[in-house]
Write a protein that holds these residues in place. Structure first.
Motif, short mmCIF file in Angstrom:
data_model
loop_
_atom_site.label_atom_id
_atom_site.label_comp_id
_atom_site.label_asym_id
_atom_site.label_seq_id
_atom_site.Cartn_x
_atom_site.Cartn_y
_atom_site.Cartn_z
N TYR A 13 0.72 -1.47 0.10
CA TYR A 13 0.31 0.39 0.00
C TYR A 13 1.25 1.07 0.30
N SER A 14 2.16 1.01 0.34
CA SER A 14 2.58 2.50 1.31
C SER A 14 3.27 2.46 -0.44
N GLN A 15 3.45 1.37 -1.28
CA GLN A 15 4.69 1.95 -2.30
C GLN A 15 3.19 2.32 -4.34
N VAL A 16 2.48 2.15 -3.15
CA VAL A 16 1.47 2.28 -4.12
C VAL A 16 0.44 3.62 -4.14
N LEU A 17 0.53 3.93 -2.64
CA LEU A 17 -0.04 5.62 -2.52
C LEU A 17 0.63 6.40 -3.00
N PRO A 18 1.77 6.67 -2.54
CA PRO A 18 1.99 7.74 -4.01
C PRO A 18 2.21 8.25 -4.95
N SER A 19 2.43 7.26 -5.62
CA SER A 19 2.13 6.52 -6.77
C SER A 19 0.98 7.62 -7.76
N HIS A 20 -0.65 6.51 -6.13
CA HIS A 20 -1.65 7.53 -6.78
C HIS A 20 -1.62 8.80 -6.94
N ALA A 21 -1.44 9.32 -5.35
CA ALA A 21 -1.21 10.96 -5.22
C ALA A 21 -0.97 11.47 -6.80
N ALA A 33 -2.26 5.81 -17.20
CA ALA A 33 -1.19 5.04 -16.17
C ALA A 33 -2.01 4.59 -14.81
N LEU A 34 -2.29 5.38 -14.22
CA LEU A 34 -3.18 5.34 -13.45
C LEU A 34 -4.22 4.24 -13.42
N ALA A 35 -5.19 4.34 -14.37
CA ALA A 35 -6.11 3.37 -14.26
C ALA A 35 -4.91 1.50 -14.54
N GLN A 36 -3.98 1.69 -15.49
CA GLN A 36 -3.79 0.26 -16.11
C GLN A 36 -3.08 -0.22 -14.67
N LEU A 37 -2.21 0.76 -13.94
CA LEU A 37 -1.96 0.47 -12.49
C LEU A 37 -2.89 -0.66 -11.80
N LEU A 38 -3.79 0.18 -11.45
CA LEU A 38 -4.95 -0.43 -10.45
C LEU A 38 -5.44 -1.57 -11.72
N ALA A 39 -5.41 -1.39 -12.63
CA ALA A 39 -6.33 -2.98 -12.98
C ALA A 39 -4.82 -4.41 -13.02
N GLU A 40 -4.08 -3.90 -12.98
CA GLU A 40 -2.29 -4.95 -12.77
C GLU A 40 -3.08 -5.25 -11.11
N LEU A 41 -2.67 -4.83 -10.30
CA LEU A 41 -2.94 -5.13 -8.91
C LEU A 41 -3.96 -5.62 -9.27
#
Length: 210
Positions: A13-21, A33-41
């Motif tokens: 979670y701590s890795q994803v949150l900064p990228s998300h923000a 890119a965020l949509a792709q990241l969340l889809a792969e997760l």
């Protein structure tokens, strides 16, 4: 865990949150890119760990940014120097920004030991936040700004007292591009003309080019 076997990647979670923000700032490239990241997760073992790694690496903050961000933050704010108070302060602010408060707060934790002049910084201005000018300030804000929400822009307008706010209806992202806002800025800066009270603009196009 994203992927399987030797290619599998553990993502926290701590890795994803900064990228998300940070990806929220850029609707053109960041949002896809965020949509792709969340889809792969979401796909978990069936996801592509290489895509996840690339996106996380691309949103890593540079040390140059952190140096200037820390210096400005410590000069413009007063933070407790008691390290045990930081979790308490973060918890108190959580109702205002439950998803991102810890991320933005702890980027400033160096301020707890930052060397501050006894008399404070001469450049720091602490108010009152009233524009003492015959010319109102001109503010722009998107209706759907995920970084600085419209409610904050309305609050800034109230605090400035002598200010006019133009809302981009249907606007999204952090910046306010478009012909309407450009013309209003030109009239304001060049022709010294203010838009009418309550004036609005419309977003030139919907998000994702739909």
């Amino acid at each position: 865990m994203v992927g399987e076997g030797g290619r599998a990647r553990t993502v926290t979670y701590s890795q994803v949150l900064p990228s998300h923000a940070l990806l929220l700032y850029d609707p053109k490239e960041g949002w896809p890119a965020l949509a792709q990241l969340l889809a792969e997760l979401e796909r978990g073992p069936a996801g592509d760990p290489d895509i996840v790694g690339e996106i996380l690496a691309a949103t890593t903050q540079s040390f140059d940014f952190l140096d200037s961000f820390t210096a400005i933050s410590c000069a413009d704010n007063t933070f407790t120097r008691d390290p045990y108070q930081w979790p308490t302060l973060t918890a108190e602010l959580a109702p205002v920004a439950p998803n991102y408060v810890a991320f933005w707060m702890y980027l400033r934790q160096a301020c707890a030991s930052w060397s501050t002049p006894p008399e404070g910084y001469a450049q720091r201005y602490t108010g009152p936040w009233i524009l003492r000018s015959d010319t109102p300030a001109l503010l722009f804000n998107n209706q759907f700004d995920p970084v600085t929400p419209l409610a904050a822009a309305r609050h800034a307008q109230q605090e400035l007292v002598n200010a006019r706010l133009v809302v981009v209806e249907g606007g999204y992202g952090h910046t306010t591009p478009g012909d309407c806002t450009r013309l209003l800025r030109e009239h304001y800066l060049i022709d010294l003309q203010l838009p009418a009270p309550g004036a609005t603009c419309r977003a030139d196009e919907p998000p994702f080019g739909a």
